[in-house]
Write an enzyme that holds these catalytic residues in place. Structure first.
Site: not given
Ligand code: GLU
Length: 497
Positions: A255-257, A259
């Site tokens: 996920s965005k977490r 990167g």
């Protein structure tokens, strides 16, 4: 009988395609190319609320960037078009199947409003039951339908209330059984006349003669529903294979977490499409569990579904960076120079004030071989950071001027002696400088590493930089001498009592 392989990538234009999504496209493309089959692109845009502007272009751009050309689909056409579901909907394709299913008793109209459904869900929650449609419209009689005529309605599938498990024969996972009692009467056609994913997907996979549905694991729970639909429509289902999930290094879903997750972000960060292609192909597939760098032609030659794994693949950015470095170093020198020049140019345009030595193509051609070993991406900032000391009059001395373990006095003396020697040289090529400076270390009772470290810091401002004498030659006599003199002055200021 051998079947021709026809596979599809069926993205929804709901945002920039995620790397996991493009991995699905890539596996389908590889399978089509490996088998001599067809790779079809179909746009699933029936969830009109979720459509994001620009997403369609981003899908095309992602596929173009990685060289995943499609044989049939938007832009190229094909015998089973149109390949965009909203266009197919306009032709009445899904309505026709939904009507047929209702007529034949496999589906029914449901008039429940959003409020009723919400109420139903709340009550189920209160009773600690799984939320699902309670089938209240399923037993309506003709007369009861008649009184509701004109009300907004959806078409729901009549899922069997009980019975044998529905088994998905998955090419990758083997048999996966689902209890029909856990499936609800899912919607086929929404009140606005748009089909749901389930109906549109099945109707189109059939209409487009798809032989293998290769998609992400998250779609596995949809597959028993699709099998029921194939049965009700008396169509032969395609084969199914569900690709493993993609996790971040911490084993949580990517996920965005973790990167960047959009494929195009990697393009914009300076990754090469060849490297990204190689990297994505290894997210779930392997040639032999050890080979990492695999040219595209070999991927096509050796790709097989047998070697697609079940367990989640790990998206490791460090590995991608390493791989990108390998591909960058494989680029023909001219191409690399061009790419570097482009990256630098885009940096320079935004930071004109930082550039004091505008790079000519010849100058860049001399710089590239020196930095290419350290290059990980073509990201403008990274390229600038690697090359900046070639492009300014004086480097920044953030790391100071004295190598570890060397006193400022000693450093200054060493630089003074260096300056004198270099000033006296007729030729400023790397070999001449090295021959002249090596003996100096001994004369000054320094280790060569210490002397060269001091020179490196004075000329580049860094402890780690490309090979020293080649660097001096490229930076050039005038600037090298000026930097040494500047460093000596700075050190004198620092050592003055
Ligand atoms: N439209 C679905 C998606 O966005 C496709 C799922 C499938 O391949 O059936 O991934």
């Amino acid at each position: 009988m051998t079947t021709t392989v026809r596979v599809r990538y069926a993205p929804s234009p709901t945002g920039e395609p995620h790397v996991g999504n493009i991995r699905t496209a890539l596996f389908n493309w590889l399978y089509a190319r490996h088998t001599g089959g067809a790779f079809i692109l179909r746009i699933e845009d029936t969830d009109q609320q979720r459509i994001v502007e620009g997403a369609l272009e981003a899908i095309y751009d992602s596929l173009d960037w990685l060289g995943l050309a499609w044989d049939e689909g938007p832009r190229v056409g094909g015998p089973y078009g149109p390949y965009i579901q909203s266009e197919r909907k306009a032709m009445g394709i899904y309505q026709e199947q939904a009507d047929q299913l209702v007529r034949e008793g496999h589906a029914y109209y449901c008039y429940c409003t959003q409020e009723e459904l919400e109420q139903m869900r709340k009550e189920q929650q209160r009773r600690k039951e799984p939320p699902r449609y309670d089938r209240r419209c399923r037993p309506l009689t003709d007369a009861e339908h008649k009184v509701r005529e004109g009300k907004p309605k959806v078409v729901r599938f009549k899922t069997p209330l009980a019975g044998d498990p529905i088994t998905v024969h998955d090419i990758i996972r083997g048999d996966v059984a689902f209890d029909p009692a856990t499936l609800d009467d899912f919607v086929l056609l929404k009140s606005d006349g748009f089909p749901t994913y389930h109906l549109a997907c099945v109707v189109d996979d059939h209409a487009m003669h798809i032989s293998h549905v290769l998609r992400a694991e998250e779609w596995l729970p949809s597959t028993p529903r699709h099998l029921l639909l194939y049965q009700a429509l008396a169509w032969d289902p395609p084969l199914f294979g569900h690709m493993p999930m993609i996790f971040g290094p911490d084993r949580a879903k990517l996920s965005k977490r973790h990167g960047a997750t959009s494929t195009l972000e990697y393009r914009d960060q300076g990754f090469l499409p060849e490297a990204m292609f190689n990297f994505l192909a290894l997210l779930g597939w392997s040639l032999d569990d050890k080979t990492e760098i695999i040219p595209r032609e070999d991927m096509v030659r050796y790709f097989s579904l047998e070697r697609v794994g079940k367990s989640p693949a790990i998206f490791d950015r460090t590995k991608l960076e390493w791989m990108n470095g390998v591909y960058l170093r494989q680029l023909p020198q001219d191409k690399l120079v061009n790419q570097l020049a482009e990256a630098l140019d885009s940096y320079i345009q935004k930071h004109q004030e930082l550039v004091q030595v505008p790079p000519s193509p010849d100058y860049l051609r001399a710089v590239v071989p020196l930095v290419q070993e350290r290059l990980k991406t073509l990201n403008p900032q990274e390229v600038w950071d690697l090359c900046s000391f070639f492009l300014v009059e004086l480097p920044e001395y953030g790391e100071g001027l004295t190598p570890k373990g060397m006193a400022p006095e000693v450093t200054r003396a060493a630089l003074q002696a260096t300056l004198a020697i270099l000033q006296a040289l007729d030729s400023f090529d790397a070999a001449t400088m090295e021959a002249a400076l090596r003996p100096l270390a001994e004369r000054l009772q320094l280790k060569t590493g210490q002397l060269f470290g001091a020179i490196r810091l004075a000329v580049t401002g860094r402890t780690a930089a490309p090979p020293l004498f080649d660097t001096l030659a490229v930076v050039g006599r005038e600037r090298v001498l000026a930097r040494l003199a500047g460093a000596i002055t700075k050190l004198s200021d620092e050592t003055r009592p």
